[in-house]
Structure formats: C-alpha cells, structure tokens
Scaffold this motif. Sequence first.
Motif, PDB file in Angstrom:
ATOM      1  N   ARG A 118       0.855  -1.209   0.000  1.00  7.24           N
ATOM      2  CA  ARG A 118       0.000   0.000   0.000  1.00  7.24           C
ATOM      3  C   ARG A 118       0.882   1.247   0.000  1.00  7.24           C
ATOM      4  NH1 ARG A 118      -3.168  -0.081   5.076  1.00  7.24           N
ATOM      5  NH2 ARG A 118      -4.432   1.578   4.200  1.00  7.24           N
ATOM      6  N   PHE A 119       1.943   1.232   0.793  1.00  4.72           N
ATOM      7  CA  PHE A 119       2.835   2.399   0.859  1.00  4.72           C
ATOM      8  C   PHE A 119       3.546   2.625  -0.471  1.00  4.72           C
ATOM      9  CE2 PHE A 119       3.436   4.535   4.980  1.00  4.72           C
ATOM     10  CZ  PHE A 119       2.505   3.849   5.729  1.00  4.72           C
ATOM     11  N   VAL A 120       4.030   1.528  -1.067  1.00  2.00           N
ATOM     12  CA  VAL A 120       4.750   1.681  -2.339  1.00  2.00           C
ATOM     13  C   VAL A 120       3.800   2.257  -3.397  1.00  2.00           C
ATOM     14  CG1 VAL A 120       5.909   0.438  -4.202  1.00  2.00           C
ATOM     15  CG2 VAL A 120       6.415  -0.134  -1.846  1.00  2.00           C
ATOM     16  N   THR A 121       2.567   1.766  -3.405  1.00  3.34           N
ATOM     17  CA  THR A 121       1.597   2.263  -4.394  1.00  3.34           C
ATOM     18  C   THR A 121       1.326   3.746  -4.177  1.00  3.34           C
ATOM     19  OG1 THR A 121       0.599   0.084  -4.327  1.00  3.34           O
ATOM     20  CG2 THR A 121      -0.693   1.793  -5.374  1.00  3.34           C
ATOM     21  N   VAL A 122       1.173   4.137  -2.925  1.00  4.20           N
ATOM     22  CA  VAL A 122       0.910   5.555  -2.642  1.00  4.20           C
ATOM     23  C   VAL A 122       2.133   6.416  -3.007  1.00  4.20           C
ATOM     24  CG1 VAL A 122       0.470   7.220  -0.786  1.00  4.20           C
ATOM     25  CG2 VAL A 122      -0.880   5.138  -0.914  1.00  4.20           C
ATOM     26  N   ALA A 123       3.333   5.896  -2.744  1.00  5.15           N
ATOM     27  CA  ALA A 123       4.548   6.652  -3.110  1.00  5.15           C
ATOM     28  C   ALA A 123       4.578   6.870  -4.622  1.00  5.15           C
ATOM     29  CB  ALA A 123       5.789   5.896  -2.650  1.00  5.15           C
ATOM     30  N   GLU A 124       4.226   5.831  -5.350  1.00  2.00           N
ATOM     31  CA  GLU A 124       4.194   5.950  -6.816  1.00  2.00           C
ATOM     32  C   GLU A 124       3.130   6.979  -7.237  1.00  2.00           C
ATOM     33  OE1 GLU A 124       4.204   2.143  -8.940  1.00  2.00           O
ATOM     34  OE2 GLU A 124       2.914   3.083 -10.432  1.00  2.00           O
ATOM     35  N   ASP A 125       1.985   6.943  -6.550  1.00  2.00           N
ATOM     36  CA  ASP A 125       0.914   7.916  -6.843  1.00  2.00           C
ATOM     37  C   ASP A 125       1.410   9.353  -6.626  1.00  2.00           C
ATOM     38  OD1 ASP A 125      -0.928   5.934  -7.411  1.00  2.00           O
ATOM     39  OD2 ASP A 125      -1.699   5.857  -5.364  1.00  2.00           O
ATOM     40  N   LEU A 126       2.103   9.553  -5.498  1.00  2.00           N
ATOM     41  CA  LEU A 126       2.627  10.896  -5.182  1.00  2.00           C
ATOM     42  C   LEU A 126       3.491  11.412  -6.330  1.00  2.00           C
ATOM     43  CD1 LEU A 126       3.966  10.662  -1.500  1.00  2.00           C
ATOM     44  CD2 LEU A 126       2.105  12.056  -2.311  1.00  2.00           C
ATOM     45  N   VAL A 127       4.394  10.542  -6.759  1.00  2.00           N
ATOM     46  CA  VAL A 127       5.314  10.937  -7.835  1.00  2.00           C
ATOM     47  C   VAL A 127       4.518  11.214  -9.117  1.00  2.00           C
ATOM     48  CG1 VAL A 127       7.248  10.191  -9.273  1.00  2.00           C
ATOM     49  CG2 VAL A 127       7.245   9.651  -6.834  1.00  2.00           C
ATOM     50  N   ARG A 128       3.551  10.347  -9.414  1.00  2.00           N
ATOM     51  CA  ARG A 128       2.758  10.496 -10.643  1.00  2.00           C
ATOM     52  C   ARG A 128       1.999  11.827 -10.643  1.00  2.00           C
ATOM     53  NH1 ARG A 128      -1.963   8.565 -11.440  1.00  2.00           N
ATOM     54  NH2 ARG A 128      -1.949   7.229  -9.601  1.00  2.00           N
ATOM     55  N   GLY A 129       1.379  12.157  -9.498  1.00  2.00           N
ATOM     56  CA  GLY A 129       0.615  13.408  -9.412  1.00  2.00           C
ATOM     57  C   GLY A 129       1.523  14.617  -9.580  1.00  2.00           C
ATOM     58  N   GLU A 130       2.638  14.570  -8.865  1.00  2.00           N
ATOM     59  CA  GLU A 130       3.572  15.704  -8.911  1.00  2.00           C
ATOM     60  C   GLU A 130       4.200  15.816 -10.308  1.00  2.00           C
ATOM     61  OE1 GLU A 130       4.046  17.842  -6.544  1.00  2.00           O
ATOM     62  OE2 GLU A 130       6.007  18.761  -6.856  1.00  2.00           O
ATOM     63  N   PHE A 131       4.519  14.659 -10.896  1.00  2.00           N
ATOM     64  CA  PHE A 131       5.156  14.655 -12.211  1.00  2.00           C
ATOM     65  C   PHE A 131       4.210  15.243 -13.264  1.00  2.00           C
ATOM     66  CE2 PHE A 131       6.898  13.044 -16.146  1.00  2.00           C
ATOM     67  CZ  PHE A 131       8.263  13.081 -15.922  1.00  2.00           C
ATOM     68  N   GLY A 132       2.949  14.817 -13.221  1.00  2.00           N
ATOM     69  CA  GLY A 132       1.961  15.310 -14.191  1.00  2.00           C
ATOM     70  C   GLY A 132       1.824  16.815 -14.102  1.00  2.00           C
ATOM     71  N   GLN A 133       1.667  17.304 -12.879  1.00  2.00           N
ATOM     72  CA  GLN A 133       1.455  18.741 -12.687  1.00  2.00           C
ATOM     73  C   GLN A 133       2.694  19.534 -13.112  1.00  2.00           C
ATOM     74  OE1 GLN A 133       0.008  19.738  -8.702  1.00  2.00           O
ATOM     75  NE2 GLN A 133      -1.656  20.845  -9.709  1.00  2.00           N
ATOM     76  N   THR A 134       3.861  19.031 -12.745  1.00  2.00           N
ATOM     77  CA  THR A 134       5.105  19.727 -13.087  1.00  2.00           C
ATOM     78  C   THR A 134       5.355  19.707 -14.593  1.00  2.00           C
ATOM     79  OG1 THR A 134       6.018  19.127 -10.949  1.00  2.00           O
ATOM     80  CG2 THR A 134       7.609  19.764 -12.609  1.00  2.00           C
ATOM     81  N   ALA A 135       5.080  18.554 -15.204  1.00  2.00           N
ATOM     82  CA  ALA A 135       5.330  18.423 -16.644  1.00  2.00           C
ATOM     83  C   ALA A 135       4.423  19.349 -17.456  1.00  2.00           C
ATOM     84  CB  ALA A 135       5.132  16.972 -17.075  1.00  2.00           C
ATOM     85  N   MET A 136       3.263  19.678 -16.893  1.00  2.00           N
ATOM     86  CA  MET A 136       2.301  20.511 -17.626  1.00  2.00           C
ATOM     87  C   MET A 136       2.385  21.993 -17.225  1.00  2.00           C
ATOM     88  SD  MET A 136       0.687  18.757 -19.870  1.00  2.00           S
ATOM     89  CE  MET A 136      -0.997  19.238 -20.197  1.00  2.00           C
TER      90      MET A 136
END
Length: 328
Positions: A138-156
Amino acid sequence: MTLPLPPPQVEELRTGLARVEREIEKLLATPDPLLGAALAEVLARPAKRLRPLLSILGAMASAGRAVDATVFRGAAAVEILHLASLVHDDVIDESPRRSNRPTPHTIWGNHRAVLLGDFLFARALLAACRIGRACFLRFVTVAEDLVRGEFGQTAMAGVVPSVHSYFQWIEAKTARLFALAASPGREVIPALVRYGHALGMAYQLRDDLLDLIAEEEWYGKPVGNDSRRGIYTYPLILASAQAPALRDLIERGRPEEPIRRQRLKEILWQTGALVRTEEDCRTWAARAMEALTTLPPTPAREALVALAGWGGEIPRRGKDGQGNGRPS
Ligand code: FPP
Ligand code: MG
C-alpha cells in the motif's frame, strides 16, 4: 481548532500523538552526525501532524477496543513519507520557506536536500515493511501515486490542463496519502479510506485556493507559488476559460508581483472561480463526512466530522490581513 472530544478521548489522542512522535524519532535514528543534524532540523519544525491525527482518530472511531500498535507505526511512516515529499517538493518549487522556517534546500543546498528526502523516503518504506507485506505494498503504491501526481502537474507547467487532469493529479499527490493516513495499520477500514480520500481532495483544493489569496505570514510559505511556476490549479483553470487576461498575467512572467497578484485575484473573484472552488471544497468535505456514517457514533467519529468541516472552510484572511480580496 478545538476538536469536540470529552477529556478521556483528548487524553487518548494526546498520548497517541506523543507515541507517534517517539516512533518517528526511532524510525529516523542514524549514527551519521551530518544526516542526523539535518533530520533533527526537519523534525523541529512546527508541524500540524494532521495525518497522524487522522490515523489515531480513525483508529479510535473504528476499533471499539485498544488501538492496534501497527496504527502508530503506520501513522509515523505516513508522516515520514509526507515529510520526504515536502523536502523534494520545495526543491522543485524553489520555495524558500515552509512553516515559517527556511526549507532544507535553502539551508543545505539542493543536493543534500534531495538526499535527505531520499533518506526519509527509504525509512518510511522500511517502517511499512515491518508492519507487513500488504501494508508495504500500500505504501509503495501511494509513493508511486505521489510521484505520478507531482510529475503530471510539473510536466504541464505553462499549459492550461483539463479539469479532469487537475483532479487526477491532486487525487494522486494528496488524496491517496490522506486515505492511507486514515487507515495506515495492518487492518484496512474502507469507511476511513473513503473519508481520508475525500478529505484529501478538500484539503488540496483549499491549499490551491489559499496559494492565490492567503496572507503569507499566516500561510507560513510563499503565496502565488503555483502561478509563478506556471502551474494552473483549479481556480486558475476555471478562470482562464473566461478571461484570456489571466493567461497573459501568468505567461508573461512574475505573476507574484503585488500589482499583478492583485489583478489576478480580481479576475479570480470576477469569474466566480474562487467561489466555485470553495463550493467544490465543501462538496468533498461533505463526502468525507458521509463516508463516516457506517462507523458507530462515537466522540472520535464526531471529531473526524469536525476535521472535515475545517477542511472545507476557507479563512477570511487576505494578503493585507483584512480579508481575502473577495469583493463585497
Ligand atoms: C505539496 O503540494 C506536495 C505534494 C502533495 C506531493 C509532492 C510529491 C513529490 C515531490 C514526489 C514524491 C516524493 C517522494 C520522496 C515520495 P503543493 O505543492 O500543492 O503544496 P505546497 O504549497 O505546500 O508546496
Ligand atoms: Mg509545492
């Protein structure tokens, strides 16, 4: 804010939070003096410890018995993961202050700040691993989610995204961690997961709104950070559809300058973007409260309801301390 709790539950909460604090300190112990000093500085900052508060109240609201020890460790691990993400986020944002204190990269430079975030991240995962395999996943999945959310917002950055993308990013970078915080132990309580998720959505909408209208000293970190980086948060996405002048203000640079910020606020109020954001914030807060109805009626459940009310509330404080710029 004061939670509506009778004295025995206040005491249980206080003891629980102190136990999480000790757990955080144990989990971050290191023989390395330089790293130890950097960690000590991060831990000494004033922090709301909102996520551990959710963990303990959630456990009190659902257990009907002594709170499971894995909740305290899980709460500590969530808070460490949160701290890791903030250290990295401040590097990405180039933000000089958080909680009215200099950010780690301002004190030690980007290289050490990134490594400090990595260390925190590693220890959060180690703690989750000690709870058990399912918790670790669960923690690893949430860590990946954090990165995905931040990456999407930063990339755009610099592009007006769709409302759909915005909601996907804030769900990934904030709501998923809140959902984990509300039920971080070995036992997963679905009502609390739904509550944490909805509260996280309300919280991030509120944070994005405050970035546009709050008073810096009260907010504890620079205001106007999102628009300065060209990040279109919800109010900016809504307003930009109606007011091309808003895009000029952001894209021609330095939207954080006082005159431009004032103009930005005017546009945001005139287009109804801030009012709509407040409404959405309240809708998510109401969903959080609704998620709790399957739990037994206890003082802890009422405290979680009160917290959601706070998550949906927008303070009437503005840059000048007189108001948030809302036209009368
Ligand atoms: C703060 O939000 C930041 C986040 C919610 C997530 C940041 C995530 C990362 C940097 C990637 C994950 C990193 C690790 C180590 C797991 P905000 O920028 O909207 O708010 P702010 O105004 O407080 O900066
Ligand atoms: Mg940020």
